[in-house]
Structure formats: structure tokens, C-alpha cells
Design an enzyme around this catalytic site. Structure first.
Site, PDB file in Angstrom:
ATOM      1  N   TRP A  30       0.853  -1.166  -0.022  1.00 43.79           N
ATOM      2  CA  TRP A  30      -0.175   0.020   0.056  1.00 43.79           C
ATOM      3  C   TRP A  30       0.920   1.344  -0.081  1.00 43.79           C
ATOM      4  O   TRP A  30       1.798   1.299   0.683  1.00 43.79           O
ATOM      5  CB  TRP A  30      -1.019  -0.178   1.101  1.00 43.79           C
ATOM      6  N   GLU A  76      -0.475  -5.503   7.978  1.00 43.84           N
ATOM      7  CA  GLU A  76      -0.071  -6.969   7.996  1.00 43.84           C
ATOM      8  C   GLU A  76       1.432  -7.329   8.293  1.00 43.84           C
ATOM      9  O   GLU A  76       1.938  -8.160   8.241  1.00 43.84           O
ATOM     10  CB  GLU A  76      -0.365  -7.587   6.459  1.00 43.84           C
ATOM     11  N   CYS A 102       3.470   2.652   5.401  1.00 45.96           N
ATOM     12  CA  CYS A 102       3.025   3.962   5.321  1.00 45.96           C
ATOM     13  C   CYS A 102       1.417   4.282   5.459  1.00 45.96           C
ATOM     14  O   CYS A 102       0.826   3.538   4.627  1.00 45.96           O
ATOM     15  CB  CYS A 102       3.542   4.682   4.199  1.00 45.96           C
ATOM     16  N   VAL A 103       0.928   4.777   6.506  1.00 47.67           N
ATOM     17  CA  VAL A 103      -0.289   5.139   6.845  1.00 47.67           C
ATOM     18  C   VAL A 103      -0.420   6.595   6.652  1.00 47.67           C
ATOM     19  O   VAL A 103      -0.066   7.345   7.330  1.00 47.67           O
ATOM     20  CB  VAL A 103      -0.981   4.577   7.868  1.00 47.67           C
ATOM     21  N   THR A 120     -11.460   9.065   7.895  1.00 46.41           N
ATOM     22  CA  THR A 120     -12.163   8.299   9.010  1.00 46.41           C
ATOM     23  C   THR A 120     -11.165   7.874  10.041  1.00 46.41           C
ATOM     24  O   THR A 120      -9.814   7.834   9.949  1.00 46.41           O
ATOM     25  CB  THR A 120     -12.677   6.948   8.363  1.00 46.41           C
ATOM     26  N   HIS A 159     -10.060   5.040  10.518  1.00 42.67           N
ATOM     27  CA  HIS A 159      -9.158   3.717  10.087  1.00 42.67           C
ATOM     28  C   HIS A 159      -7.645   3.838  10.391  1.00 42.67           C
ATOM     29  O   HIS A 159      -7.022   3.178  10.815  1.00 42.67           O
ATOM     30  CB  HIS A 159      -9.687   3.552   8.706  1.00 42.67           C
ATOM     31  N   ARG A 216       9.627  12.000   3.940  1.00 39.81           N
ATOM     32  CA  ARG A 216      10.389  11.171   5.152  1.00 39.81           C
ATOM     33  C   ARG A 216      10.966   9.855   4.380  1.00 39.81           C
ATOM     34  O   ARG A 216      11.293   8.969   4.803  1.00 39.81           O
ATOM     35  CB  ARG A 216       9.440  11.009   6.196  1.00 39.81           C
TER      36      ARG A 216
END
Length: 173
Positions: A30, A66, A88-89, A94, A96, A135
Site C-alpha cells: 500500500w 499485515e 506508510c499510513v 475516517t 481507520h 520522509r
């Protein structure tokens, strides 16, 4: 320390040799533009520290959540000395983001403690894509470099502190 005050690719102090170390790297699919750059940084840092290319094993997982299980597979099914998780998020509209960040952080922490294995946390948690890019090889360096440095240092510390039956390995370093 806040990233805004530090380049993540700047290494403070001497880095132990990684010549006789073996690492697993688990990278999230992702946000591939970001995670690909993190992977490049981690591999580059490991190689500069002397880690042989054949001692760097790379596996991909679908997302950041995961990463902990992917790292556990390395601990359970391979002979790596340490694992680097890269993901990376990016904050969305939301909650989530909160659940993923909390889950991967707790999962990696639990894994390290239960398997007694260094697992370096190279997960970016940012408000937007630009912060992530900054980053992941941008103006703040590369979190992949920082994660590789942490992994090398923790493996070296574990080798240094292992019981006497590991004396032959300590002499190598």
C-alpha cells in the site's frame, strides 16, 4: 525527536558492521511510491554497513496492518537476525488510520518481545502524501535508512549480550 528537526538518513555515531548479519524486510504494498523508497533506503543502508545482498530477504504484504504477521513469518520460518518493517499510513477522513497505526505498533512490539528478536519499525504515519514523501527520501531523509540503522544496532546489541555459547559469533564482530 520530531522529524522536522532531524534528517532521518543522518547516522549519529559509528554503525556496527552488518557483514555477518542477516535481515528480513517486510514492506507494505500500500502506498508503493512511498514504501518503495523506504525499501531502497533500508537496503542501501544495510549494504553500506557490509550486509551481503544474499543476507537481505524481502517480502511484501498487502498493507501496513499485515506487517507484524509478515515479520513473525520471518522469525518463525527463517534464520534472520532481525527484521525491518516498512509501511506508510496516511490520515484519511475516517478513524481507520488510528486502528491501523495502533494495530501495527502493538503487533510489532509484541512480536519483538515474544520472539526475542529485533524488529525495526519503519512505518510512516503522516497527515498527507507530501509528508510521507518528505520522509521517504525527501527533504527529511529516509525512514528506511533510520530503520536499517536501528536493526543493525539492535542485532549487534543482542549478539554482544548473548550467553557464552555465542562467543564465536561475538569474535566476528
Amino acid at each position: 525527536m520530531a522529524t522536522i528537526h532531524k534528517n532521518l538518513s543522518q547516522i549519529d555515531g559509528a554503525l556496527p558492521s552488518a557483514q555477518d548479519m542477516k535481515f528480513g524486510i517486510v514492506v507494505s504494498e500500500w502506498n508503493p511510491r512511498v514504501t518503495g523508497a523506504l525499501l531502497e533506503g533500508a537496503v542501501s543502508t544495510l549494504r553500506k554497513a557490509g550486509c551481503e545482498e544474499h543476507n537481505i530477504l524481502i517480502k511484501q504484504v498487502p498493507g501496513t496492518f499485515e506487517l507484524a504477521l509478515g515479520a513473525q513469518y520471518f522469525a518463525e520460518y527463517t534464520d534472520v537476525d532481525g527484521v525491518i518493517v516498512l509501511g506508510c499510513v496516511i490520515q484519511g477522513e475516517t478513524r481507520h488510520f488510528d486502528y491501523v497505526c495502533q494495530g501495527v505498533t502493538q503487533g510489532v512490539t509484541q512480536l519483538m518481545l515474544s520472539w526475542n528478536m529485533p524488529v525495526a519499525f519503519g512505518v510512516l504515519t503522516t497527515d498527507n502524501l507530501q509528508q510521507a514523501l518528505d520522509r521517504a527520501g525527501g527533504k527529511y531523509g529516509n525512514k528506511g535508512d533510520e530503520a536499517a540503522v536501528a536493526a543493525i544496532r539492535m542485532v549487534a546489541l543482542q549478539i554482544e549480550m548473548e550467553p557464552e555459547e555465542s562467543e564465536d559469533r561475538k569474535k566476528i564482530n
